[in-house]
Design a protein around this motif. Structure first.
Motif, PDB file in Angstrom:
ATOM      1  N   ASP A 118       0.895  -1.099  -0.082  1.00 52.46           N
ATOM      2  CA  ASP A 118      -0.135  -0.097  -0.085  1.00 52.46           C
ATOM      3  C   ASP A 118       0.918   1.194  -0.016  1.00 52.46           C
ATOM      4  OD1 ASP A 118      -1.697   2.226   0.478  1.00 52.46           O
ATOM      5  OD2 ASP A 118      -2.666   1.219   2.273  1.00 52.46           O
ATOM      6  N   VAL A 119       1.003   1.932  -1.072  1.00 54.00           N
ATOM      7  CA  VAL A 119       2.079   3.172  -1.331  1.00 54.00           C
ATOM      8  C   VAL A 119       1.571   4.306  -0.117  1.00 54.00           C
ATOM      9  CG1 VAL A 119       2.447   5.039  -2.711  1.00 54.00           C
ATOM     10  CG2 VAL A 119       1.956   2.574  -3.657  1.00 54.00           C
ATOM     11  N   SER A 120       0.316   4.389   0.307  1.00 56.10           N
ATOM     12  CA  SER A 120       0.098   5.493   1.248  1.00 56.10           C
ATOM     13  C   SER A 120       0.745   5.200   2.465  1.00 56.10           C
ATOM     14  CB  SER A 120      -1.378   5.423   1.431  1.00 56.10           C
ATOM     15  OG  SER A 120      -1.936   4.264   2.131  1.00 56.10           O
ATOM     16  N   THR A 121       1.271   3.857   2.791  1.00 55.35           N
ATOM     17  CA  THR A 121       1.859   3.597   4.343  1.00 55.35           C
ATOM     18  C   THR A 121       3.350   3.744   4.102  1.00 55.35           C
ATOM     19  OG1 THR A 121       2.416   1.207   3.809  1.00 55.35           O
ATOM     20  CG2 THR A 121       0.358   1.590   4.564  1.00 55.35           C
ATOM     21  N   ILE A 122       4.044   4.155   3.056  1.00 52.63           N
ATOM     22  CA  ILE A 122       5.449   4.272   2.957  1.00 52.63           C
ATOM     23  C   ILE A 122       6.016   5.479   3.818  1.00 52.63           C
ATOM     24  CG2 ILE A 122       7.214   4.905   1.378  1.00 52.63           C
ATOM     25  CD1 ILE A 122       5.735   3.316  -0.828  1.00 52.63           C
ATOM     26  N   GLU A 123       5.156   6.439   3.954  1.00 55.61           N
ATOM     27  CA  GLU A 123       5.611   7.729   4.547  1.00 55.61           C
ATOM     28  C   GLU A 123       5.872   7.417   6.050  1.00 55.61           C
ATOM     29  OE1 GLU A 123       2.351  10.766   6.004  1.00 55.61           O
ATOM     30  OE2 GLU A 123       2.073  10.173   3.916  1.00 55.61           O
ATOM     31  N   SER A 124       5.156   6.461   6.787  1.00 61.86           N
ATOM     32  CA  SER A 124       5.380   5.960   7.919  1.00 61.86           C
ATOM     33  C   SER A 124       6.215   4.829   8.196  1.00 61.86           C
ATOM     34  CB  SER A 124       4.171   5.943   8.699  1.00 61.86           C
ATOM     35  OG  SER A 124       3.338   4.937   8.427  1.00 61.86           O
ATOM     36  N   THR A 125       6.010   3.772   7.317  1.00 58.64           N
ATOM     37  CA  THR A 125       6.674   2.490   7.326  1.00 58.64           C
ATOM     38  C   THR A 125       8.155   2.848   7.102  1.00 58.64           C
ATOM     39  OG1 THR A 125       6.012   1.896   5.170  1.00 58.64           O
ATOM     40  CG2 THR A 125       5.032   0.994   7.222  1.00 58.64           C
ATOM     41  N   GLY A 126       8.619   3.561   5.948  1.00 58.77           N
ATOM     42  CA  GLY A 126       9.940   4.010   5.847  1.00 58.77           C
ATOM     43  C   GLY A 126      10.752   4.556   7.007  1.00 58.77           C
ATOM     44  N   PRO A 127      10.352   5.501   7.684  1.00 55.81           N
ATOM     45  CA  PRO A 127      11.036   5.925   8.896  1.00 55.81           C
ATOM     46  C   PRO A 127      10.880   4.854  10.142  1.00 55.81           C
ATOM     47  CG  PRO A 127       9.597   7.987   8.072  1.00 55.81           C
ATOM     48  CD  PRO A 127       9.326   6.438   7.378  1.00 55.81           C
ATOM     49  N   GLY A 128       9.716   4.168  10.072  1.00 54.37           N
ATOM     50  CA  GLY A 128       9.773   3.491  11.059  1.00 54.37           C
ATOM     51  C   GLY A 128      10.922   2.376  11.026  1.00 54.37           C
ATOM     52  N   TRP A 129      10.830   1.622   9.862  1.00 55.22           N
ATOM     53  CA  TRP A 129      12.011   0.600   9.801  1.00 55.22           C
ATOM     54  C   TRP A 129      13.566   1.351   9.971  1.00 55.22           C
ATOM     55  CZ3 TRP A 129      11.227  -3.603  11.290  1.00 55.22           C
ATOM     56  CH2 TRP A 129      10.023  -4.474  10.586  1.00 55.22           C
TER      57      TRP A 129
END
Length: 175
Positions: A118-129
């Motif tokens: 889901d492209v919309s989750t990248i903005e939080s999962t990227g910094p999260g990882w």
């Protein structure tokens, strides 16, 4: 602490994925233990319970400010000490993760990728990882993982991941 984003987009197995790397001055078996043994795993992200021989474990995060319900992670591939592929779908999205480890001259490189569901989750999962992988580095270098501060990662790294998401998102149709 100023954090520079390291995540990048790659095509993996005919899918877009976010990819991160971290290096450790440690043998590959030691880093493998840090990402697969529940007591070592607990130092940087959470715990897991169950018997991996059953093909899944139950993962509970411990590095969050709030109680996160446990999730079932299915083990798709496990080739110690070089490859772990796990999948989960929970209230927070789909997690298709691959961890690859390689050792050269006493340095082990961990490459972690997550298929973008889901492209919309990248903005939080990227910094999260980025945050969790830096907690792993801290724990494996003998530091307290709790010294790694979430506020150094989000929103500081958000724009990097928003740009990746924008490059992947289909254009909005005009009316």
């Amino acid at each position: 602490m100023t954090t520079t984003p390291t995540g990048r987009r790659e095509r993996r197995d005919d899918a877009d994925a976010l990819v991160w790397e971290r290096t450790f001055r440690a043998p590959v078996h030691d880093v493998w233990a840090a990402v697969t043994e529940s007591d070592r795993f607990e130092r940087w992200i959470g715990t897991w319970t169950g018997d991996p021989a059953d093909g899944f474990v139950t993962f509970t995060m411990n590095a969050e400010d709030e109680d996160i319900p446990p999730s079932r992670y299915d083990i798709r591939a496990c080739e110690p000490p070089h490859l772990l592929r796990i999948d989960a779908v929970d209230d927070f999205g789909a997690w298709y993760l691959t961890l690859e480890l390689r050792e050269e001259d006493g340095v082990t490189t961990l490459t972690m990728s997550q298929v973008i569901d889901d492209v919309s989750t990248i903005e939080s999962t990227g910094p999260g990882w980025e945050y969790y992988l830096d907690r792993l580095v801290a724990a494996e270098s003998g530091r307290d993982a709790d010294t790694v501060e979430w506020d150094d990662y989000y929103p500081a790294l958000r724009d990097h991941y928003v740009a990746i998401a924008a490059a992947l998102a289909p254009p909005n149709p005009t009316k």
